[in-house]
Design a protein around this motif. Sequence first.
Motif, PDB file in Angstrom:
ATOM      1  N   SER A   2       3.070   2.959 -12.188  1.00 10.66           N
ATOM      2  CA  SER A   2       2.651   2.712 -11.431  1.00 10.66           C
ATOM      3  C   SER A   2       4.279   1.867 -10.936  1.00 10.66           C
ATOM      4  O   SER A   2       5.175   1.691 -12.535  1.00 10.66           O
ATOM      5  CB  SER A   2       2.193   1.069 -11.094  1.00 10.66           C
ATOM      6  OG  SER A   2       0.810   1.661 -10.820  1.00 10.66           O
ATOM      7  N   TYR A   3       5.149   1.238 -10.166  1.00 13.88           N
ATOM      8  CA  TYR A   3       6.169   0.845  -9.761  1.00 13.88           C
ATOM      9  C   TYR A   3       6.136  -0.570  -9.180  1.00 13.88           C
ATOM     10  O   TYR A   3       5.639  -0.689  -8.191  1.00 13.88           O
ATOM     11  CB  TYR A   3       7.504   1.860  -8.918  1.00 13.88           C
ATOM     12  CG  TYR A   3       8.043   2.132 -10.073  1.00 13.88           C
ATOM     13  CD1 TYR A   3       8.915   2.581 -10.542  1.00 13.88           C
ATOM     14  CD2 TYR A   3       7.073   3.881  -8.691  1.00 13.88           C
ATOM     15  CE1 TYR A   3       9.302   3.943 -11.182  1.00 13.88           C
ATOM     16  CE2 TYR A   3       8.359   4.452  -9.480  1.00 13.88           C
ATOM     17  CZ  TYR A   3       8.495   5.323 -10.849  1.00 13.88           C
ATOM     18  OH  TYR A   3       9.329   6.704 -11.280  1.00 13.88           O
ATOM     19  N   ALA A   4       6.259  -1.688  -9.986  1.00 11.43           N
ATOM     20  CA  ALA A   4       6.513  -3.223  -9.578  1.00 11.43           C
ATOM     21  C   ALA A   4       4.534  -2.999  -8.864  1.00 11.43           C
ATOM     22  O   ALA A   4       3.762  -2.748  -9.578  1.00 11.43           O
ATOM     23  CB  ALA A   4       6.812  -3.363  -8.420  1.00 11.43           C
ATOM     24  N   ASN A   5       4.585  -3.239  -7.980  1.00 10.80           N
ATOM     25  CA  ASN A   5       3.281  -3.515  -6.572  1.00 10.80           C
ATOM     26  C   ASN A   5       2.973  -2.277  -6.481  1.00 10.80           C
ATOM     27  O   ASN A   5       2.029  -1.772  -5.400  1.00 10.80           O
ATOM     28  CB  ASN A   5       2.981  -4.578  -6.266  1.00 10.80           C
ATOM     29  CG  ASN A   5       4.489  -4.805  -4.969  1.00 10.80           C
ATOM     30  OD1 ASN A   5       5.005  -3.758  -5.155  1.00 10.80           O
ATOM     31  ND2 ASN A   5       4.316  -5.361  -4.244  1.00 10.80           N
ATOM     32  N   VAL A   6       3.306  -1.119  -6.374  1.00  6.14           N
ATOM     33  CA  VAL A   6       3.520   0.274  -5.742  1.00  6.14           C
ATOM     34  C   VAL A   6       2.445   1.593  -6.901  1.00  6.14           C
ATOM     35  O   VAL A   6       3.292   1.527  -7.969  1.00  6.14           O
ATOM     36  CB  VAL A   6       4.905   1.324  -5.512  1.00  6.14           C
ATOM     37  CG1 VAL A   6       4.029   2.532  -4.939  1.00  6.14           C
ATOM     38  CG2 VAL A   6       4.681   0.339  -4.381  1.00  6.14           C
ATOM     39  N   ALA A   7       1.119   1.932  -6.776  1.00  8.25           N
ATOM     40  CA  ALA A   7       0.454   2.643  -7.553  1.00  8.25           C
ATOM     41  C   ALA A   7       1.386   3.853  -7.093  1.00  8.25           C
ATOM     42  O   ALA A   7       1.029   4.764  -6.151  1.00  8.25           O
ATOM     43  CB  ALA A   7      -0.828   2.844  -7.133  1.00  8.25           C
ATOM     44  N   ALA A   8       2.221   4.993  -7.524  1.00  8.41           N
ATOM     45  CA  ALA A   8       3.432   5.767  -7.033  1.00  8.41           C
ATOM     46  C   ALA A   8       2.714   6.851  -7.594  1.00  8.41           C
ATOM     47  O   ALA A   8       2.314   7.939  -6.589  1.00  8.41           O
ATOM     48  CB  ALA A   8       4.146   5.783  -7.585  1.00  8.41           C
ATOM     49  N   LEU A   9       1.746   6.791  -8.530  1.00 10.47           N
ATOM     50  CA  LEU A   9       0.669   8.025  -8.725  1.00 10.47           C
ATOM     51  C   LEU A   9      -1.020   7.453  -9.468  1.00 10.47           C
ATOM     52  O   LEU A   9      -0.403   6.391 -10.487  1.00 10.47           O
ATOM     53  CB  LEU A   9       0.690   8.544 -10.058  1.00 10.47           C
ATOM     54  CG  LEU A   9       1.554  10.065  -9.668  1.00 10.47           C
ATOM     55  CD1 LEU A   9       1.860  10.635 -11.096  1.00 10.47           C
ATOM     56  CD2 LEU A   9       1.206  11.578  -9.240  1.00 10.47           C
ATOM     57  N   GLY A  51       1.889  16.962  -0.197  1.00  2.00           N
ATOM     58  CA  GLY A  51       1.673  15.861   0.825  1.00  2.00           C
ATOM     59  C   GLY A  51       2.934  14.954   1.335  1.00  2.00           C
ATOM     60  O   GLY A  51       3.850  15.682   0.995  1.00  2.00           O
ATOM     61  N   ASP A  52       2.360  14.319   1.644  1.00  2.00           N
ATOM     62  CA  ASP A  52       3.514  13.533   2.258  1.00  2.00           C
ATOM     63  C   ASP A  52       4.237  12.620   1.902  1.00  2.00           C
ATOM     64  O   ASP A  52       4.527  12.581   0.794  1.00  2.00           O
ATOM     65  CB  ASP A  52       3.366  12.772   3.544  1.00  2.00           C
ATOM     66  CG  ASP A  52       2.356  13.809   4.868  1.00  2.00           C
ATOM     67  OD1 ASP A  52       2.226  15.094   4.913  1.00  2.00           O
ATOM     68  OD2 ASP A  52       1.721  13.318   5.657  1.00  2.00           O
ATOM     69  N   ASN A  53       5.597  12.231   2.115  1.00  2.00           N
ATOM     70  CA  ASN A  53       6.543  11.385   1.844  1.00  2.00           C
ATOM     71  C   ASN A  53       5.574  10.010   1.329  1.00  2.00           C
ATOM     72  O   ASN A  53       4.755   9.572   2.283  1.00  2.00           O
ATOM     73  CB  ASN A  53       7.118  10.317   2.822  1.00  2.00           C
ATOM     74  CG  ASN A  53       8.767  11.954   3.347  1.00  2.00           C
ATOM     75  OD1 ASN A  53       8.603  12.803   2.253  1.00  2.00           O
ATOM     76  ND2 ASN A  53       9.258  12.049   4.344  1.00  2.00           N
ATOM     77  N   GLY A  54       5.895   9.826  -0.504  1.00  2.00           N
ATOM     78  CA  GLY A  54       4.632   8.873  -0.350  1.00  2.00           C
ATOM     79  C   GLY A  54       4.012   9.260  -1.421  1.00  2.00           C
ATOM     80  O   GLY A  54       2.909   8.294  -1.680  1.00  2.00           O
ATOM     81  N   ALA A  55       3.330  10.538  -1.528  1.00  2.00           N
ATOM     82  CA  ALA A  55       2.477  10.805  -1.578  1.00  2.00           C
ATOM     83  C   ALA A  55       2.595  10.660  -3.282  1.00  2.00           C
ATOM     84  O   ALA A  55       1.098  11.004  -4.264  1.00  2.00           O
ATOM     85  CB  ALA A  55       2.308  12.638  -1.686  1.00  2.00           C
ATOM     86  N   GLY A  56       3.640  10.942  -3.449  1.00  2.00           N
ATOM     87  CA  GLY A  56       3.815  10.615  -5.108  1.00  2.00           C
ATOM     88  C   GLY A  56       4.148  12.283  -6.150  1.00  2.00           C
ATOM     89  O   GLY A  56       4.637  12.490  -7.054  1.00  2.00           O
ATOM     90  N   LYS A  57       4.364  12.825  -5.152  1.00  2.00           N
ATOM     91  CA  LYS A  57       5.051  14.052  -5.326  1.00  2.00           C
ATOM     92  C   LYS A  57       6.305  14.221  -6.564  1.00  2.00           C
ATOM     93  O   LYS A  57       6.210  14.947  -7.567  1.00  2.00           O
ATOM     94  CB  LYS A  57       5.225  15.866  -4.236  1.00  2.00           C
ATOM     95  CG  LYS A  57       3.812  15.635  -3.502  1.00  2.00           C
ATOM     96  CD  LYS A  57       4.918  16.291  -2.845  1.00  2.00           C
ATOM     97  CE  LYS A  57       6.296  16.201  -1.148  1.00  2.00           C
ATOM     98  NZ  LYS A  57       5.616  15.162  -0.944  1.00  2.00           N
ATOM     99  N   SER A  58       7.492  13.872  -5.757  1.00  2.00           N
ATOM    100  CA  SER A  58       8.539  13.241  -6.914  1.00  2.00           C
ATOM    101  C   SER A  58       7.634  12.602  -8.233  1.00  2.00           C
ATOM    102  O   SER A  58       8.432  12.963  -9.529  1.00  2.00           O
ATOM    103  CB  SER A  58       8.867  12.294  -6.231  1.00  2.00           C
ATOM    104  OG  SER A  58       9.699  12.723  -5.154  1.00  2.00           O
ATOM    105  N   THR A  59       7.293  11.657  -8.273  1.00  2.00           N
ATOM    106  CA  THR A  59       7.100  11.005  -9.594  1.00  2.00           C
ATOM    107  C   THR A  59       5.995  11.721 -10.249  1.00  2.00           C
ATOM    108  O   THR A  59       6.538  11.630 -11.299  1.00  2.00           O
ATOM    109  CB  THR A  59       5.745   9.557  -9.224  1.00  2.00           C
ATOM    110  OG1 THR A  59       7.028   8.788  -7.896  1.00  2.00           O
ATOM    111  CG2 THR A  59       6.086   8.993 -10.307  1.00  2.00           C
ATOM    112  N   LEU A  60       4.957  13.018 -10.128  1.00  2.00           N
ATOM    113  CA  LEU A  60       4.273  13.690 -10.393  1.00  2.00           C
ATOM    114  C   LEU A  60       5.487  14.431 -11.804  1.00  2.00           C
ATOM    115  O   LEU A  60       5.862  14.887 -12.867  1.00  2.00           O
ATOM    116  CB  LEU A  60       3.323  14.672  -9.655  1.00  2.00           C
ATOM    117  CG  LEU A  60       2.603  14.779 -10.003  1.00  2.00           C
ATOM    118  CD1 LEU A  60       1.786  14.514 -11.821  1.00  2.00           C
ATOM    119  CD2 LEU A  60       1.639  15.935 -10.189  1.00  2.00           C
TER     120      LEU A  60
END
Length: 235
Positions: free
Chosen positions: A12-19, A36-45
């Motif tokens: 998670s980042y601040a209040n965003v659950a990225a994964l 996955g679309d933008n914001g799906a969490g691909k980069s974070t994974l």
Amino acid sequence: KPYLEALAVSKSYANVAALQDVTITVRPGEVVCLLGDNGAGKSTLIQVLSGVVQPDTGTMRIAGADVRFASPNDALDKGIATVFQDLAVVPIMPVYRNFFLGREPTIGWGPFKRFDSRRAIATAEEALRDLGVSAGAVRRPIGTLSGGQRQSVAVARAVHFGARILILDEPTSALGVKQSEMVLDYVRKAKERGIGVVLITHNVQHAYPIGDTFVVLFLGRQLGTFKKTDLSETQ
Ligand code: ADP
Ligand code: ADP
């Protein structure tokens, strides 16, 4: 048996659950497509898989043993190589210098130790020939190469340093048709050599012919994981 496993990882980042509770496993020679679309969490994974960020919870395993990736270089030592969209290169340095960045071959000893450019050039030329990058390009500043050629350099580097798993971030988005075909061709070659590939893309048409497994992410959640073998049974 999987070589790389990320089991129930969350970040998670601040209040965003990225994964949230995402699981991905990669076997030798398996091509896993991350969709996955933008914001799906691909980069974070992929940042988690490559040691750029630590997951808040979850388990990482290499060949069945729990691991922690302290840094991208640590991940590379463990056989996980990542080719990011915005490649970590020094544009004014020649290709062969970038190829060996952080892992320079040396010649001589003690105060006479220096970068072995002859060996570096010869090795880089050979590694790049496979990917259609001409020998002449090896001495040019990497910033003068096209995006596709730079990605080829990164892939060749990963394989040269013994990658068991190659993570490719959207490798076809910035490339021309011919270059993306070459990257896909390279993914096939890696597969034949038993290298597992994680391919991050939002282009299902590109991914489908080449993938064995498809992991679909949406707003940080794993919508599903599909094996091509299972999919064709239902067609
Ligand atoms: P994708 O690569 O699929 O577009 P990301 O992993 O980049 O998805 O992003 C997933 C979510 O996490 C998004 O809401 C994004 O804004 C957020 N996020 C990613 N990285 C950071 C960060 N470093 N700081 C804050 N929020 C982030
Ligand atoms: P893409 O989907 O093409 O991978 P993104 O814009 O999602 O591109 O992410 C690019 C980079 O920016 C990633 O490293 C990601 O972690 C970071 N990032 C994404 N969203 C945020 C955010 N809200 N704050 C800070 N960094 C972010």
